[in-house]
Design a protein around this motif. Structure first.
Motif, PDB file in Angstrom:
ATOM      1  N   ALA A   1       0.831  -1.201   0.000  1.00  0.00           N
ATOM      2  CA  ALA A   1       0.000   0.000   0.000  1.00  0.00           C
ATOM      3  C   ALA A   1       0.871   1.259   0.000  1.00  0.00           C
ATOM      4  CB  ALA A   1      -0.929   0.002   1.214  1.00  0.00           C
ATOM      5  N   THR A   2       1.934   1.243   0.808  1.00  0.00           N
ATOM      6  CA  THR A   2       2.853   2.382   0.843  1.00  0.00           C
ATOM      7  C   THR A   2       3.531   2.563  -0.504  1.00  0.00           C
ATOM      8  OG1 THR A   2       3.286   2.083   3.201  1.00  0.00           O
ATOM      9  CG2 THR A   2       4.925   3.323   1.960  1.00  0.00           C
ATOM     10  N   LEU A   3       3.949   1.455  -1.112  1.00  0.00           N
ATOM     11  CA  LEU A   3       4.615   1.499  -2.407  1.00  0.00           C
ATOM     12  C   LEU A   3       3.669   2.009  -3.489  1.00  0.00           C
ATOM     13  CD1 LEU A   3       6.973   0.892  -4.298  1.00  0.00           C
ATOM     14  CD2 LEU A   3       6.276  -1.519  -4.293  1.00  0.00           C
ATOM     15  N   LEU A   4       2.434   1.527  -3.486  1.00  0.00           N
ATOM     16  CA  LEU A   4       1.460   1.959  -4.493  1.00  0.00           C
ATOM     17  C   LEU A   4       1.162   3.452  -4.345  1.00  0.00           C
ATOM     18  CD1 LEU A   4      -0.509   1.418  -6.779  1.00  0.00           C
ATOM     19  CD2 LEU A   4      -2.185   0.646  -5.079  1.00  0.00           C
ATOM     20  N   GLU A   5       0.976   3.920  -3.120  1.00  0.00           N
ATOM     21  CA  GLU A   5       0.708   5.342  -2.912  1.00  0.00           C
ATOM     22  C   GLU A   5       1.876   6.191  -3.401  1.00  0.00           C
ATOM     23  OE1 GLU A   5      -0.899   8.405   0.524  1.00  0.00           O
ATOM     24  OE2 GLU A   5      -0.060   6.479   1.127  1.00  0.00           O
ATOM     25  N   LEU A   6       3.104   5.739  -3.110  1.00  0.00           N
ATOM     26  CA  LEU A   6       4.292   6.471  -3.549  1.00  0.00           C
ATOM     27  C   LEU A   6       4.345   6.558  -5.069  1.00  0.00           C
ATOM     28  CD1 LEU A   6       6.940   7.802  -2.498  1.00  0.00           C
ATOM     29  CD2 LEU A   6       8.025   5.569  -2.755  1.00  0.00           C
ATOM     30  N   LEU A   7       4.049   5.447  -5.740  1.00  0.00           N
ATOM     31  CA  LEU A   7       4.054   5.426  -7.202  1.00  0.00           C
ATOM     32  C   LEU A   7       2.948   6.315  -7.778  1.00  0.00           C
ATOM     33  CD1 LEU A   7       4.708   1.621  -7.716  1.00  0.00           C
ATOM     34  CD2 LEU A   7       6.261   3.456  -8.414  1.00  0.00           C
TER      35      LEU A   7
END
Length: 232
Positions: free
Chosen positions: A158-164
């Motif tokens: 979730a953190t990675l997707l939000e960052l992307l």
């Protein structure tokens, strides 16, 4: 208001803390760069004051790392350097405002409140959800939906997707990913941790019309899938 004060001068830090407390702020003090980064990764501050001359990790680096994970956090930069290049560097790194030492506290307080007013206006105008192609991501709940179907995401995914998504069509480096993950209290390995999570996230985004492209030697980029559906 929760405020981080990153300042290595103990006399100035003590004086500012007392004045800021009297003005209604709750202050956490960081005497150096590593402590500032630690506190920023674990506490939900409303605003930060960062001195560029921090020891161990300088304030400019702290600010650049912060902008990879908290692009919305209001930051006022302090420095003893009054050169144009220093002011430009601080602003280009993501500072919302800039003050040189020495300064008067009433002006500092006024600038802090002006930054907070702008941040509230921007936040009120910004959507809570991010929609791109067939994907909807609820940033507050950290939930993703593809064409109405929920997608199960781990906290790191979730953190990675939000960052992307925040940096859509821009390269996100492995350093930015590691910094974003630092807040979950677990170690980020130097091996293929990012690659593994990117691989898993690619599979979960199938059918969304989005693709995560590998930019060799730089990092990853989230973009709308090409018409032929072929991976990058």
């Amino acid at each position: 208001m929760q405020l981080l004060l990153a300042e290595d001068d103990p006399i100035l830090a003590n004086g500012l803390t007392a004045q800021l407390n009297a003005a209604g702020f709750t202050v956490e003090h960081a005497p150096n760069g590593p402590v500032a980064e630690y506190l920023l990764s674990r506490q939900n501050f409303d605003i930060a004051i960062i001195d560029l001359g921090l020891p161990m990790v300088d304030g400019l680096t702290v600010l650049k790392n912060l902008r990879a994970t908290r692009p919305d956090l209001p930051v006022l930069v302090l420095t003893a350097l009054d050169r144009l290049d220093s002011r430009v560097a601080g602003l280009n790194a993501g500072a919302d405002d800039y003050m040189t030492k020495p300064f008067e506290f009433p002006e500092l307080e006024a600038r802090l409140r002006a930054i907070l007013r702008r941040a509230r206006t921007s936040s009120a105008a910004a959507p809570a959800d991010v929609a791109l192609s067939g994907l909807h991501f609820d940033r507050a709940a950290r939930r993703a939906v593809i064409h109405g179907e929920p997608v199960e995401l781990s906290p790191r995914e979730a953190t990675l997707l939000e960052l992307l998504l925040v940096h859509a069509d821009k390269v996100v480096t492995k350093e930015q990913i590691a910094t974003a993950w630092a807040g979950d209290g677990t170690e980020v390995g130097a091996g293929n941790t990012a690659e593994v999570h990117i691989h898993r996230l690619r599979r979960k985004l199938e059918g969304s019309g989005l693709e995560i492209r590998t930019v060799r030697g730089l990092g990853y980029l989230l973009a709308v899938e090409r018409a032929d559906g072929r991976p990058a």
